[in-house]
Design a protein around this motif. Sequence first.
Motif, short mmCIF file in Angstrom:
data_model
loop_
_atom_site.label_atom_id
_atom_site.label_comp_id
_atom_site.label_asym_id
_atom_site.label_seq_id
_atom_site.Cartn_x
_atom_site.Cartn_y
_atom_site.Cartn_z
N MET A 111 0.85 -1.17 0.00
CA MET A 111 0.00 0.00 0.00
C MET A 111 0.89 1.24 0.00
SD MET A 111 -2.95 1.15 2.70
CE MET A 111 -3.82 -0.37 2.49
N SER A 112 0.68 2.10 -0.96
CA SER A 112 1.50 3.31 -1.04
C SER A 112 0.86 4.41 -0.21
CB SER A 112 1.66 3.75 -2.49
OG SER A 112 0.40 4.06 -3.04
N GLU A 113 1.68 5.11 0.50
CA GLU A 113 1.24 6.23 1.32
C GLU A 113 1.83 7.51 0.76
OE1 GLU A 113 -0.82 6.35 4.05
OE2 GLU A 113 -1.24 4.25 3.72
N ILE A 114 1.21 8.61 1.09
CA ILE A 114 1.73 9.90 0.68
C ILE A 114 2.26 10.60 1.92
CG2 ILE A 114 -0.50 11.07 0.87
CD1 ILE A 114 0.41 12.67 -1.67
N SER A 115 3.40 11.23 1.77
CA SER A 115 4.03 11.88 2.92
C SER A 115 3.73 13.38 2.92
CB SER A 115 5.54 11.67 2.87
OG SER A 115 6.10 12.39 1.78
N ILE A 173 -7.78 8.83 0.01
CA ILE A 173 -8.15 8.73 -1.40
C ILE A 173 -7.31 7.65 -2.08
CG2 ILE A 173 -8.07 9.94 -3.62
CD1 ILE A 173 -8.81 12.51 -2.01
N MET A 174 -6.02 7.63 -1.80
CA MET A 174 -5.14 6.63 -2.43
C MET A 174 -5.53 5.22 -1.99
SD MET A 174 -1.50 8.66 -2.35
CE MET A 174 -0.59 7.28 -3.02
N ARG A 175 -5.88 5.04 -0.71
CA ARG A 175 -6.31 3.71 -0.24
C ARG A 175 -7.61 3.29 -0.93
NH1 ARG A 175 -4.00 5.93 4.25
NH2 ARG A 175 -5.95 6.77 5.08
N SER A 176 -8.52 4.24 -1.13
CA SER A 176 -9.78 3.93 -1.81
C SER A 176 -9.55 3.51 -3.25
CB SER A 176 -10.72 5.14 -1.76
OG SER A 176 -11.05 5.45 -0.42
N VAL A 177 -8.65 4.21 -3.93
CA VAL A 177 -8.33 3.87 -5.32
C VAL A 177 -7.68 2.49 -5.38
CG1 VAL A 177 -6.86 4.49 -7.29
CG2 VAL A 177 -8.18 6.25 -6.11
N GLU A 231 -0.51 22.92 9.22
CA GLU A 231 -1.78 22.28 9.58
C GLU A 231 -2.53 21.80 8.32
OE1 GLU A 231 -6.03 23.57 11.52
OE2 GLU A 231 -4.23 24.57 12.26
N GLU A 232 -2.55 22.63 7.29
CA GLU A 232 -3.22 22.25 6.04
C GLU A 232 -2.50 21.08 5.38
OE1 GLU A 232 -5.14 26.45 4.51
OE2 GLU A 232 -2.97 26.17 4.32
N ILE A 233 -1.18 21.09 5.43
CA ILE A 233 -0.40 19.97 4.85
C ILE A 233 -0.74 18.68 5.58
CG2 ILE A 233 1.92 19.02 4.59
CD1 ILE A 233 2.87 21.90 3.98
N GLY A 234 -0.81 18.73 6.90
CA GLY A 234 -1.17 17.54 7.67
C GLY A 234 -2.56 17.04 7.33
N HIS A 235 -3.50 17.96 7.23
CA HIS A 235 -4.88 17.59 6.90
C HIS A 235 -4.95 16.98 5.50
CE1 HIS A 235 -9.23 17.80 7.08
NE2 HIS A 235 -9.23 18.41 5.90
N LEU A 236 -4.29 17.60 4.52
CA LEU A 236 -4.31 17.09 3.16
C LEU A 236 -3.58 15.76 3.03
CD1 LEU A 236 -3.86 20.36 1.08
CD2 LEU A 236 -5.86 18.86 1.14
N THR A 237 -2.52 15.58 3.82
CA THR A 237 -1.81 14.30 3.80
C THR A 237 -2.74 13.17 4.22
OG1 THR A 237 0.28 15.41 4.31
CG2 THR A 237 0.17 13.05 4.74
#
Length: 100
Positions: free
Chosen positions: A1-5, A35-39, A23-29
């Motif tokens: 499973m690929s994760e985004i950092s 989203i990536m897990r759903s795909v 804070e926004e970067i953490g939320h978007l991460t």
Amino acid sequence: MSEISAEQVAHLANLARIALTEEEIGHLTTELGQIMRSVEKVSEVAGPGVPATSHPIPMQNVFRDDIVGDDVLTAEQALAGAPERDGDRFTVSAILGEEQ
């Protein structure tokens, strides 16, 4: 499973010229990871035997065929109420300051 950092999100934001707070970067991460897990879940079941679909419900054209009838307006009739015309064409003003 690929994760985004967080570093990847910050890099993407920089490429898109979007200023993000930590804070926004953490939320978007977190959101992009979900989203990536759903795909990935969809990719697990969408194999070569599963046909691609553009809509979950079969669609059909509800419009009739475009057939010329007997009650067709002539160019003169169609342009009779036009505020401006140029021969057999409607004339319209340019919009947004653009020359046509």
